[in-house]
Design an enzyme around this catalytic site. Structure first.
Site, short mmCIF file in Angstrom:
data_model
loop_
_atom_site.label_atom_id
_atom_site.label_comp_id
_atom_site.label_asym_id
_atom_site.label_seq_id
_atom_site.Cartn_x
_atom_site.Cartn_y
_atom_site.Cartn_z
N GLU A 1 0.72 -1.29 0.05
CA GLU A 1 -0.03 0.12 -0.06
C GLU A 1 0.90 1.33 0.02
O GLU A 1 0.64 1.95 1.01
CB GLU A 1 -1.02 0.03 1.24
CG GLU A 1 -2.08 -1.14 0.90
CD GLU A 1 -3.17 -1.09 1.86
OE1 GLU A 1 -2.86 -0.31 3.42
OE2 GLU A 1 -4.15 -1.48 1.86
N GLU B 1 -6.67 -7.88 -0.84
CA GLU B 1 -6.97 -7.94 0.69
C GLU B 1 -8.68 -7.64 0.99
O GLU B 1 -9.11 -6.91 0.19
CB GLU B 1 -6.43 -6.97 1.55
CG GLU B 1 -4.74 -7.09 1.82
CD GLU B 1 -4.31 -5.96 2.78
OE1 GLU B 1 -4.89 -5.40 3.26
OE2 GLU B 1 -2.96 -5.58 2.50
C1 GLA Z 1 -4.17 -2.49 4.97
C2 GLA Z 1 -2.83 -3.25 5.08
C3 GLA Z 1 -2.90 -4.50 5.97
C4 GLA Z 1 -3.73 -4.39 7.15
C5 GLA Z 1 -5.07 -3.87 6.67
C6 GLA Z 1 -6.26 -3.84 7.67
O1 GLA Z 1 -4.86 -2.96 3.88
O2 GLA Z 1 -2.47 -3.60 3.81
O3 GLA Z 1 -1.61 -4.71 6.37
O4 GLA Z 1 -3.19 -3.29 8.13
O5 GLA Z 1 -5.21 -2.50 6.05
O6 GLA Z 1 -7.62 -3.48 7.52
#
Ligand code: GLA
Ligand code: ZN
Length: 687
Positions: free
Chosen positions: A155, A312
């Site tokens: 991210e 995710e």
């Molecule tokens: C982001 C991060 C993850 C985690 C999620 C929690 O997407 O990439 O590592 O912290 O948030 O929702």
């Protein structure tokens, strides 16, 4: 239409898995993880995402043995691994030894060590360290049977105001503008005596410094994207060199404002994003589903329809939504399959095993603190895994969209900076895009969501709400495509500024004026309780009849060759054009002059699609809150019917010959869907 190859031919299935932060747990728990992953119908996990200190506990002293064991264990259990590069979180030792890798905030203060996603993108030390560890990962694992994909960092986000970043920004500006004169002109700096007389005077926008030069704001955002991309390319270089056959991705965050993802996309082999919908909160689920669908469609559109990854999602709750509302029965399956309906070939979670301590200890995970499989969430996850197995035939298919909506990051940045005619945020830009998207979503008409640079030739209808910024070449490209037969729809507050955020002189909508056949003289911003009405001329306007309410923004235009299809009904501009169409070569260019109620957009786009022969996936009236999507490859077609209502619905089908891909049953002429129910139908005799 083409069939797309699998993400990696080693694993030609829909992927089901999660972030597996194994380094947070003693290795004697790993065999139990393997047993549980098999029960959860997992075939892949992402490992090593924040494992830098575990891999390099001291400078130059590497510890890969644990990751060797983990990957071997996964392979022995028939599971695959997405291996991450660890740059998303810098080690404490590195931050202490090389303070310059820590970011400087916009107010000039250098951060202390902590958190994550907060390294300087310019620092040569951090870049060197990143390349060193990435090269070692590539050398060690390129031939490992478990490895299917590199997950670059995590991210990417944020900006750094350190001296190195500022110097890089000034160099970027010098490359772009050549001379200070050119920069001063582009940024209109004679305003308030902001003229720069030396490059060294230029600093990034800051709450304690410059915020009023919009050209600077825009270029800084462009620079942040470019610098992030440059950092990412630096990370990728050793991986490409050492393991050219292993595909590469990074995880995006939807419509995250900080990065223009279209610039990062070409460097990646597959697009991935992290989706955390706010189900069951203040927004009705059927409404929120529209926004989620829109973002899935952006991600699919970023590589011309190539399937993407849901990298995710949460199996239950997050720890950062305002209320950690549990997913109601059915929602996990529905939300997961929604991603597949829009082109995802994976359903993955954050995370596998719920953290025992620190900030994510209450974030949802597949395996809860109880540590076993006898939970509602685990059963829901395992059920999704089973469904994905049954959906294997959709692999490599895509969504055949003939309609595109333009949602453009730079346009959004410019609208966010603008002071007037409204004052808040993006001036309703995303909402306007969603209004148009929603009208098509409700009818089951597939849509691509693209930026203004894309090739339009594959579309019959392109909708560009609030095309405020028009970059060089864009009007010409749209014009050529309309001239050749395309139908273009744009709205009020389009054609206002150029790529430097300078207003077009000589009459709005600037370079779109000839195409639209109008001159926009003024724009009226209404207060929240204020409305106008627009009256449709009988006949002529696709799908529209009678009167509609207008709010927020009403432009006052003159038709200069365009036909007037509707007029304002009230106020001093009653009788002035409110909807126009201009014949341009073989095509048509529509201008929606005011921000109208949803019913207008529904009727108009429904009528326009009907006129253009753009058919919905199912030719039947869909109950409210039901979404229908389609994936296909020209020969096979898969229809996804999704009920986002907490009540059951009955969906009439337009044809027979559908088979339920998950149950294997033939489907009758109508479909009874339970609350949050979803069916995937294969057309066995394509019409
Ligand atoms: C982001 C991060 C993850 C985690 C999620 C929690 O997407 O990439 O590592 O912290 O948030 O929702
Ligand atoms: Zn920096």
């Amino acid at each position: 239409m083409t069939q797309f190859p699998p993400i990696n031919p080693k694993l030609p299935r829909l992927w089901h898995g999660a972030d597996y932060n194994a380094e947070q747990w003693p290795p004697d728990i790993w065999p139990e993880d393997m047993r549980l992953m098999t029960l959860a119908n997992f075939n892949v996990v992402s490992v090593g995402i924040f494992a830098w200190t575990a891999l390099e506990p001291e400078e130059g002293c590497y510890r890969f043995e644990w990751l060797d064991d983990l990957l071997d264990l996964l392979a022995a259990n028939g599971k695959y691994a997405i291996v991450a590069t660890p740059s998303g979180a810098k080690p404490a030792w590195m931050a202490a030894q090389y303070p310059e890798i820590r970011r400087v905030r916009p107010d000039g203060i250098r951060e202390s060590q902590g958190g994550r996603h907060n390294h300087c993108f310019t620092s040569p030390v951090y870049r060197t360290k990143t390349q060193a560890i990435n090269a070692r990962l590539a050398e060690r694992y390129r031939d490992h049977p478990a490895l299917v994909l590199w997950h670059i960092s995590n991210e990417y986000s944020g900006e750094c105001h350190c001296a190195l970043c500022q110097e890089a920004f000034r160099a970027w500006l010098a490359r772009k503008y050549g001379t200070l004169d050119a920069l001063n002109h582009a940024w209109w700096t004679a305003f308030w005596s902001h003229t720069y007389t030396d490059w060294s005077q230029i600093e990034p926008p800051s709450p304690i410094g410059e915020t009023s030069v919009h050209g600077l704001t825009l270029d800084w955002k462009r620079f942040v994207t470019d610098q992030t991309l440059d950092f990412m390319l630096n990370e990728i270089a050793p991986l490409r060199a050492i393991s050219p056959d292993v595909p590469i991705t990074t995880n995006f965050m939807g419509t995250f404002p900080g990065l223009n993802y279209w610039k990062l996309a070409p460097a990646l082999d597959v697009i991935a994003w992290d989706s955390y919908p706010l189900w069951h909160q203040n927004i009705p689920d059927a409404e929120h589903a529209v926004t989620v669908a829109f973002v899935h469609d952006i991600n699919r559109s970023m590589k011309g329809g190539q399937p993407f990854m849901l990298m995710e999602s949460t199996p239950s709750v997050t720890n950062w939504h305002p209320h950690a509302k549990l997913k109601r029965p059915g929602m996990h399956r529905l939300s997961s399959i929604q991603a597949v309906a829009h082109g995802s070939e994976t359903v993955q979670y954050f995370q596998w095993r719920k953290s025992r301590g620190s900030s994510e200890k209450f974030h949802g995970a597949v395996v809860d603190h109880a540590g076993h499989e006898h939970t509602r969430v685990f059963r829901d996850v395992a059920e999704v895994g089973q469904a994905l197995e049954k959906l294997t035939p959709v692999l490599g298919t895509t969504v055949p969209a003939r309609v595109a909506i333009i949602y453009d990051w730079e346009n959004r940045w410019a609208l966010e900076a603008a002071q007037g005619p409204l004052h808040d945020g993006d001036k309703g830009y995303l909402a306007a895009c969603l209004d148009h998207y929603r009208a098509l979503w409700k009818r089951g008409i597939p849509v691509d969501v693209i930026d203004m640079e894309q090739d339009l030739s594959r579309y019959d209808l392109v909708i560009a709400p609030m095309l405020y910024m028009v970059r060089p070449g864009v009007a010409e490209r749209i014009g050529a495509w309309v001239n050749a037969g395309g139908t273009f729809v744009t709205t009020y507050w389009s054609g206002i500024v150029d790529e430097n955020d300078l207003c077009f002189l000589g009459g709005f909508p600037g370079p779109l004026r000839a195409l639209l056949g109008v001159w926009a003289e003024e724009i009226d911003a209404l207060t929240p309780n204020d409305t106008n009405r627009i009256a449709v001329e009988p006949g002529g306007a696709p799908g529209l009849a009678g009167e509609y309410t207008a709010r927020d923004l009403c432009e006052l235009i003159h038709a200069e060759g365009a036909d007037v299809l509707a007029t304002y009904a009230t106020d001093f501009y009653a009788g002035r054009p409110a909807l126009t169409v201009n014949r341009f070569g073989q095509g048509w260019a529509y201008l929606v002059v005011s921000r109208n109620e949803q019913r207008f957009t529904d009727d108009f786009l429904g009528g326009l699609c009907a006129e253009l022969g753009i058919r919905p996936v199912i030719e039947a009236d869909l109950p409210a809150g039901v979404s229908v999507q389609m994936r296909g490859d020209g020969e096979r077609a898969f229809v996804f019917v999704m009920n986002f209502n907490p009540q059951p619905v009955e969906v009439a089908l337009d044809r027979r010959g559908y088979v339920d891909l998950i149950s294997g049953q033939d489907v009758a002429s109508s479909l009874a869907l339970e609350p949050y129910g979803v069916r995937v139908l294969e057309q066995t005799d394509p019409a």
